[in-house]
Design an enzyme around this catalytic site. Structure first.
Site, short mmCIF file in Angstrom:
data_model
loop_
_atom_site.label_atom_id
_atom_site.label_comp_id
_atom_site.label_asym_id
_atom_site.label_seq_id
_atom_site.Cartn_x
_atom_site.Cartn_y
_atom_site.Cartn_z
N LYS A 125 9.26 34.78 -1.61
CA LYS A 125 9.04 34.95 -2.94
C LYS A 125 10.36 34.79 -3.86
O LYS A 125 10.26 34.04 -4.90
CB LYS A 125 8.39 35.97 -3.42
CG LYS A 125 6.78 35.80 -2.84
CD LYS A 125 5.69 36.62 -3.63
CE LYS A 125 4.42 36.29 -3.17
NZ LYS A 125 3.58 37.32 -3.92
N LYS A 208 0.97 28.99 6.59
CA LYS A 208 -0.10 29.91 6.29
C LYS A 208 -0.95 29.27 4.89
O LYS A 208 -0.14 28.69 4.30
CB LYS A 208 0.50 31.28 5.82
CG LYS A 208 -0.56 32.33 5.54
CD LYS A 208 -0.08 33.64 4.83
CE LYS A 208 0.31 33.35 3.78
NZ LYS A 208 0.40 34.63 2.52
N LYS A 211 -2.24 30.19 -1.93
CA LYS A 211 -2.93 29.62 -3.07
C LYS A 211 -1.60 29.15 -3.80
O LYS A 211 -1.62 28.41 -4.69
CB LYS A 211 -3.45 30.74 -3.91
CG LYS A 211 -2.83 31.99 -3.93
CD LYS A 211 -4.06 33.09 -4.75
CE LYS A 211 -3.72 34.37 -3.86
NZ LYS A 211 -4.76 35.40 -4.36
P1 TYM Z 1 -2.81 38.74 -1.33
O1 TYM Z 1 -3.22 38.76 -2.47
O2 TYM Z 1 -1.57 37.89 -1.15
O3 TYM Z 1 -3.80 38.37 -0.30
C1 TYM Z 1 -5.08 39.10 -0.13
C2 TYM Z 1 -5.42 39.25 1.38
O4 TYM Z 1 -5.74 38.14 1.91
C3 TYM Z 1 -5.26 37.84 3.10
N1 TYM Z 1 -4.59 36.65 3.33
C4 TYM Z 1 -4.96 35.73 4.42
N2 TYM Z 1 -5.61 36.08 5.52
C5 TYM Z 1 -5.68 35.17 6.49
N3 TYM Z 1 -5.18 33.87 6.28
C6 TYM Z 1 -4.56 33.69 5.29
N4 TYM Z 1 -4.03 32.36 5.18
C7 TYM Z 1 -4.47 34.63 4.17
N5 TYM Z 1 -3.73 34.63 3.11
C8 TYM Z 1 -4.14 35.71 2.48
C9 TYM Z 1 -3.91 38.90 2.77
O5 TYM Z 1 -3.24 39.17 4.11
C10 TYM Z 1 -4.55 40.15 2.21
O6 TYM Z 1 -4.97 40.88 3.14
N6 TYM Z 1 0.16 42.68 -1.30
C11 TYM Z 1 -1.13 42.30 -1.06
C12 TYM Z 1 -2.11 42.93 -2.04
C13 TYM Z 1 -2.13 44.43 -2.06
C14 TYM Z 1 -2.80 45.15 -1.23
C15 TYM Z 1 -2.68 46.71 -1.50
C16 TYM Z 1 -3.31 45.25 0.16
C17 TYM Z 1 -1.63 45.22 -3.05
N7 TYM Z 1 -1.74 46.38 -2.68
C18 TYM Z 1 -2.86 47.65 -0.79
C19 TYM Z 1 -3.78 46.25 0.93
C20 TYM Z 1 -3.59 47.40 0.61
C21 TYM Z 1 -1.47 40.85 -1.25
O7 TYM Z 1 -0.15 40.26 -1.99
O8 TYM Z 1 -2.30 40.33 -0.84
#
Ligand code: TYM
Length: 344
Positions: A125, A208, A211
């Site tokens: 990022k 992957k 968004k």
């Molecule tokens: P974020 O917002 O990027 O994504 C949210 C969740 O979606 C999953 N995900 C995917 N799974 C499969 N294939 C994909 N292409 C794909 N794109 C996204 C992510 O693995 C995630 O589970 N850091 C985290 C948010 C967060 C969090 C937490 C998660 C903040 N605090 C505490 C768990 C526990 C994030 O940026 O997810």
């Protein structure tokens, strides 16, 4: 200080699930299959479930204020439309539970700079100009650890890309317990299961689905209508071979494998089982089946999201009552943490 000699009471860890999603733009099929669908599956009596709109995490890169506010509510609407029931799960917006940032500060003082420097998501990022990245982006995983450990969560369902952050959460919990000679924070279990833990781009099966990818054709958004979903699947990159009867035949065909995995996750079957059914078909036949399946599952969700978004007051009410319930769990844990570190 050991647990017995301290005046802090011994904690028993209930099975508690915590996970979060950033409101940094719309939801993708990757978020849905890799996270939300699995959040819904874990909403059962043996677990207490807490799901969070992590708006403070989103702020680590620039967010337009009006869009952030809109996207936070829309994400909550997505949670509910996909099947998270506010009477069964606690739904919260991170910024409305200040204990998250209070615990994050303590963790900023536990975690080491070297740990953060190793995070591949920070490197991705921040890009080449990492000196110009926000400090928030750098210490993002300490806030994530605080999200989880603030509730003494034991299970964290996430997609594959969050694995390293969860390892760091375990490191922070272990170091805290070690430094203060106390068994206080649980070592949370990452739940990275099923065939949808890494849904790939529709345009490049080695990347992957995300968004933040510039091309909208690379992903299915939860707000896409039926025509758009069918169009994107029709245009998805494939190869000239028909589908094999067995998964071994897909090893070196990432785009084909991705479509089969999406089909499997949407229909709650294994990819092996799907191939018994569709093996030998051409991609145009299979894509039609996949589009029908995706439309049948996703369009009712997006319709319900739109309906929920027509009553913002109701969403705010759900988040407000979620924050109250969450704080009743979080606040004693933060208080105990303060006592352990000497803020008595
Ligand atoms: P974020 O917002 O990027 O994504 C949210 C969740 O979606 C999953 N995900 C995917 N799974 C499969 N294939 C994909 N292409 C794909 N794109 C996204 C992510 O693995 C995630 O589970 N850091 C985290 C948010 C967060 C969090 C937490 C998660 C903040 N605090 C505490 C768990 C526990 C994030 O940026 O997810």
């Amino acid at each position: 200080m050991n647990r017995e000699s301290s005046n802090v009471s011994k904690t028993t860890f209930t099975s508690r699930v915590f996970s979060g999603i950033q409101p940094s733009g719309g939801l993708t099929l990757g978020n849905y299959l890799g996270a939300i669908k699995r959040f819904v599956a874990m909403q059962k009596p043996e677990f207490e479930t807490i799901y969070c709109v992590v708006d403070l995490h989103a702020l680590t890169v620039w967010q337009n204020p009006q869009e952030l506010a809109h996207n936070s509510r829309e994400l909550c609407a997505g949670f509910i439309a996909a099947g998270l029931d506010p009477n069964k799960s606690i739904l919260i917006r991170q910024s409305q539970v200040p204990e998250h940032t209070q615990l994050a500060w303590i963790f900023n003082c536990i975690a080491r700079v070297g740990w953060m420097q190793r995070m591949t998501q920070f490197k991705d990022k921040a890009g080449k100009n990492s000196q110009n990245a926000s400090l928030g982006l750098f210490c993002y995983p300490a806030l994530m650890a605080a999200d989880i450990l603030l509730y003494h969560a034991t299970h964290v369902p996430v997609g594959d890309d969050q694995k390293q952050h969860l390892e760091l959460t375990r490191d922070i919990a272990s170091k805290f317990n070690h430094d203060y000679q106390i068994d206080f924070f649980p070592i949370a279990k990452p739940v990275i299961e099923g065939d949808a833990t890494r849904i790939m781009s529709l345009r490049d099966g080695t990347k992957k689905m995300s968004k933040s990818e510039p091309s909208d054709m690379s992903r299915i958004n939860l707000t896409d209508d039926a025509d758009m979903i069918a169009h994107k699947i029709r245009k998805a990159k494939t190869d000239p071979e028909p589908l094999p009867m067995e998964i071994v035949g897909l090893e070196n065909r990432p785009e084909a494998l991705n479509l089969v995995q999406i089909y499997a996750a949407l229909s709650d079957q294994s990819p092996e089982f799907v191939l018994q059914d569709v093996g030998g078909k051409t991609f145009s036949e299979f894509k039609k089946m996949l589009a029908d399946l995706a439309i049948a599952e996703l369009v009712p969700i997006s319709t319900e999201m739109k309906r929920l978004m027509s009553d913002i007051g109701e969403i705010d009410h759900i988040l407000c009552s979620g924050a109250e319930k969450a704080r009743s769990i979080a606040s004693p844990i933060l208080q105990e943490t303060y006592e352990i570190v000497g803020m008595t």
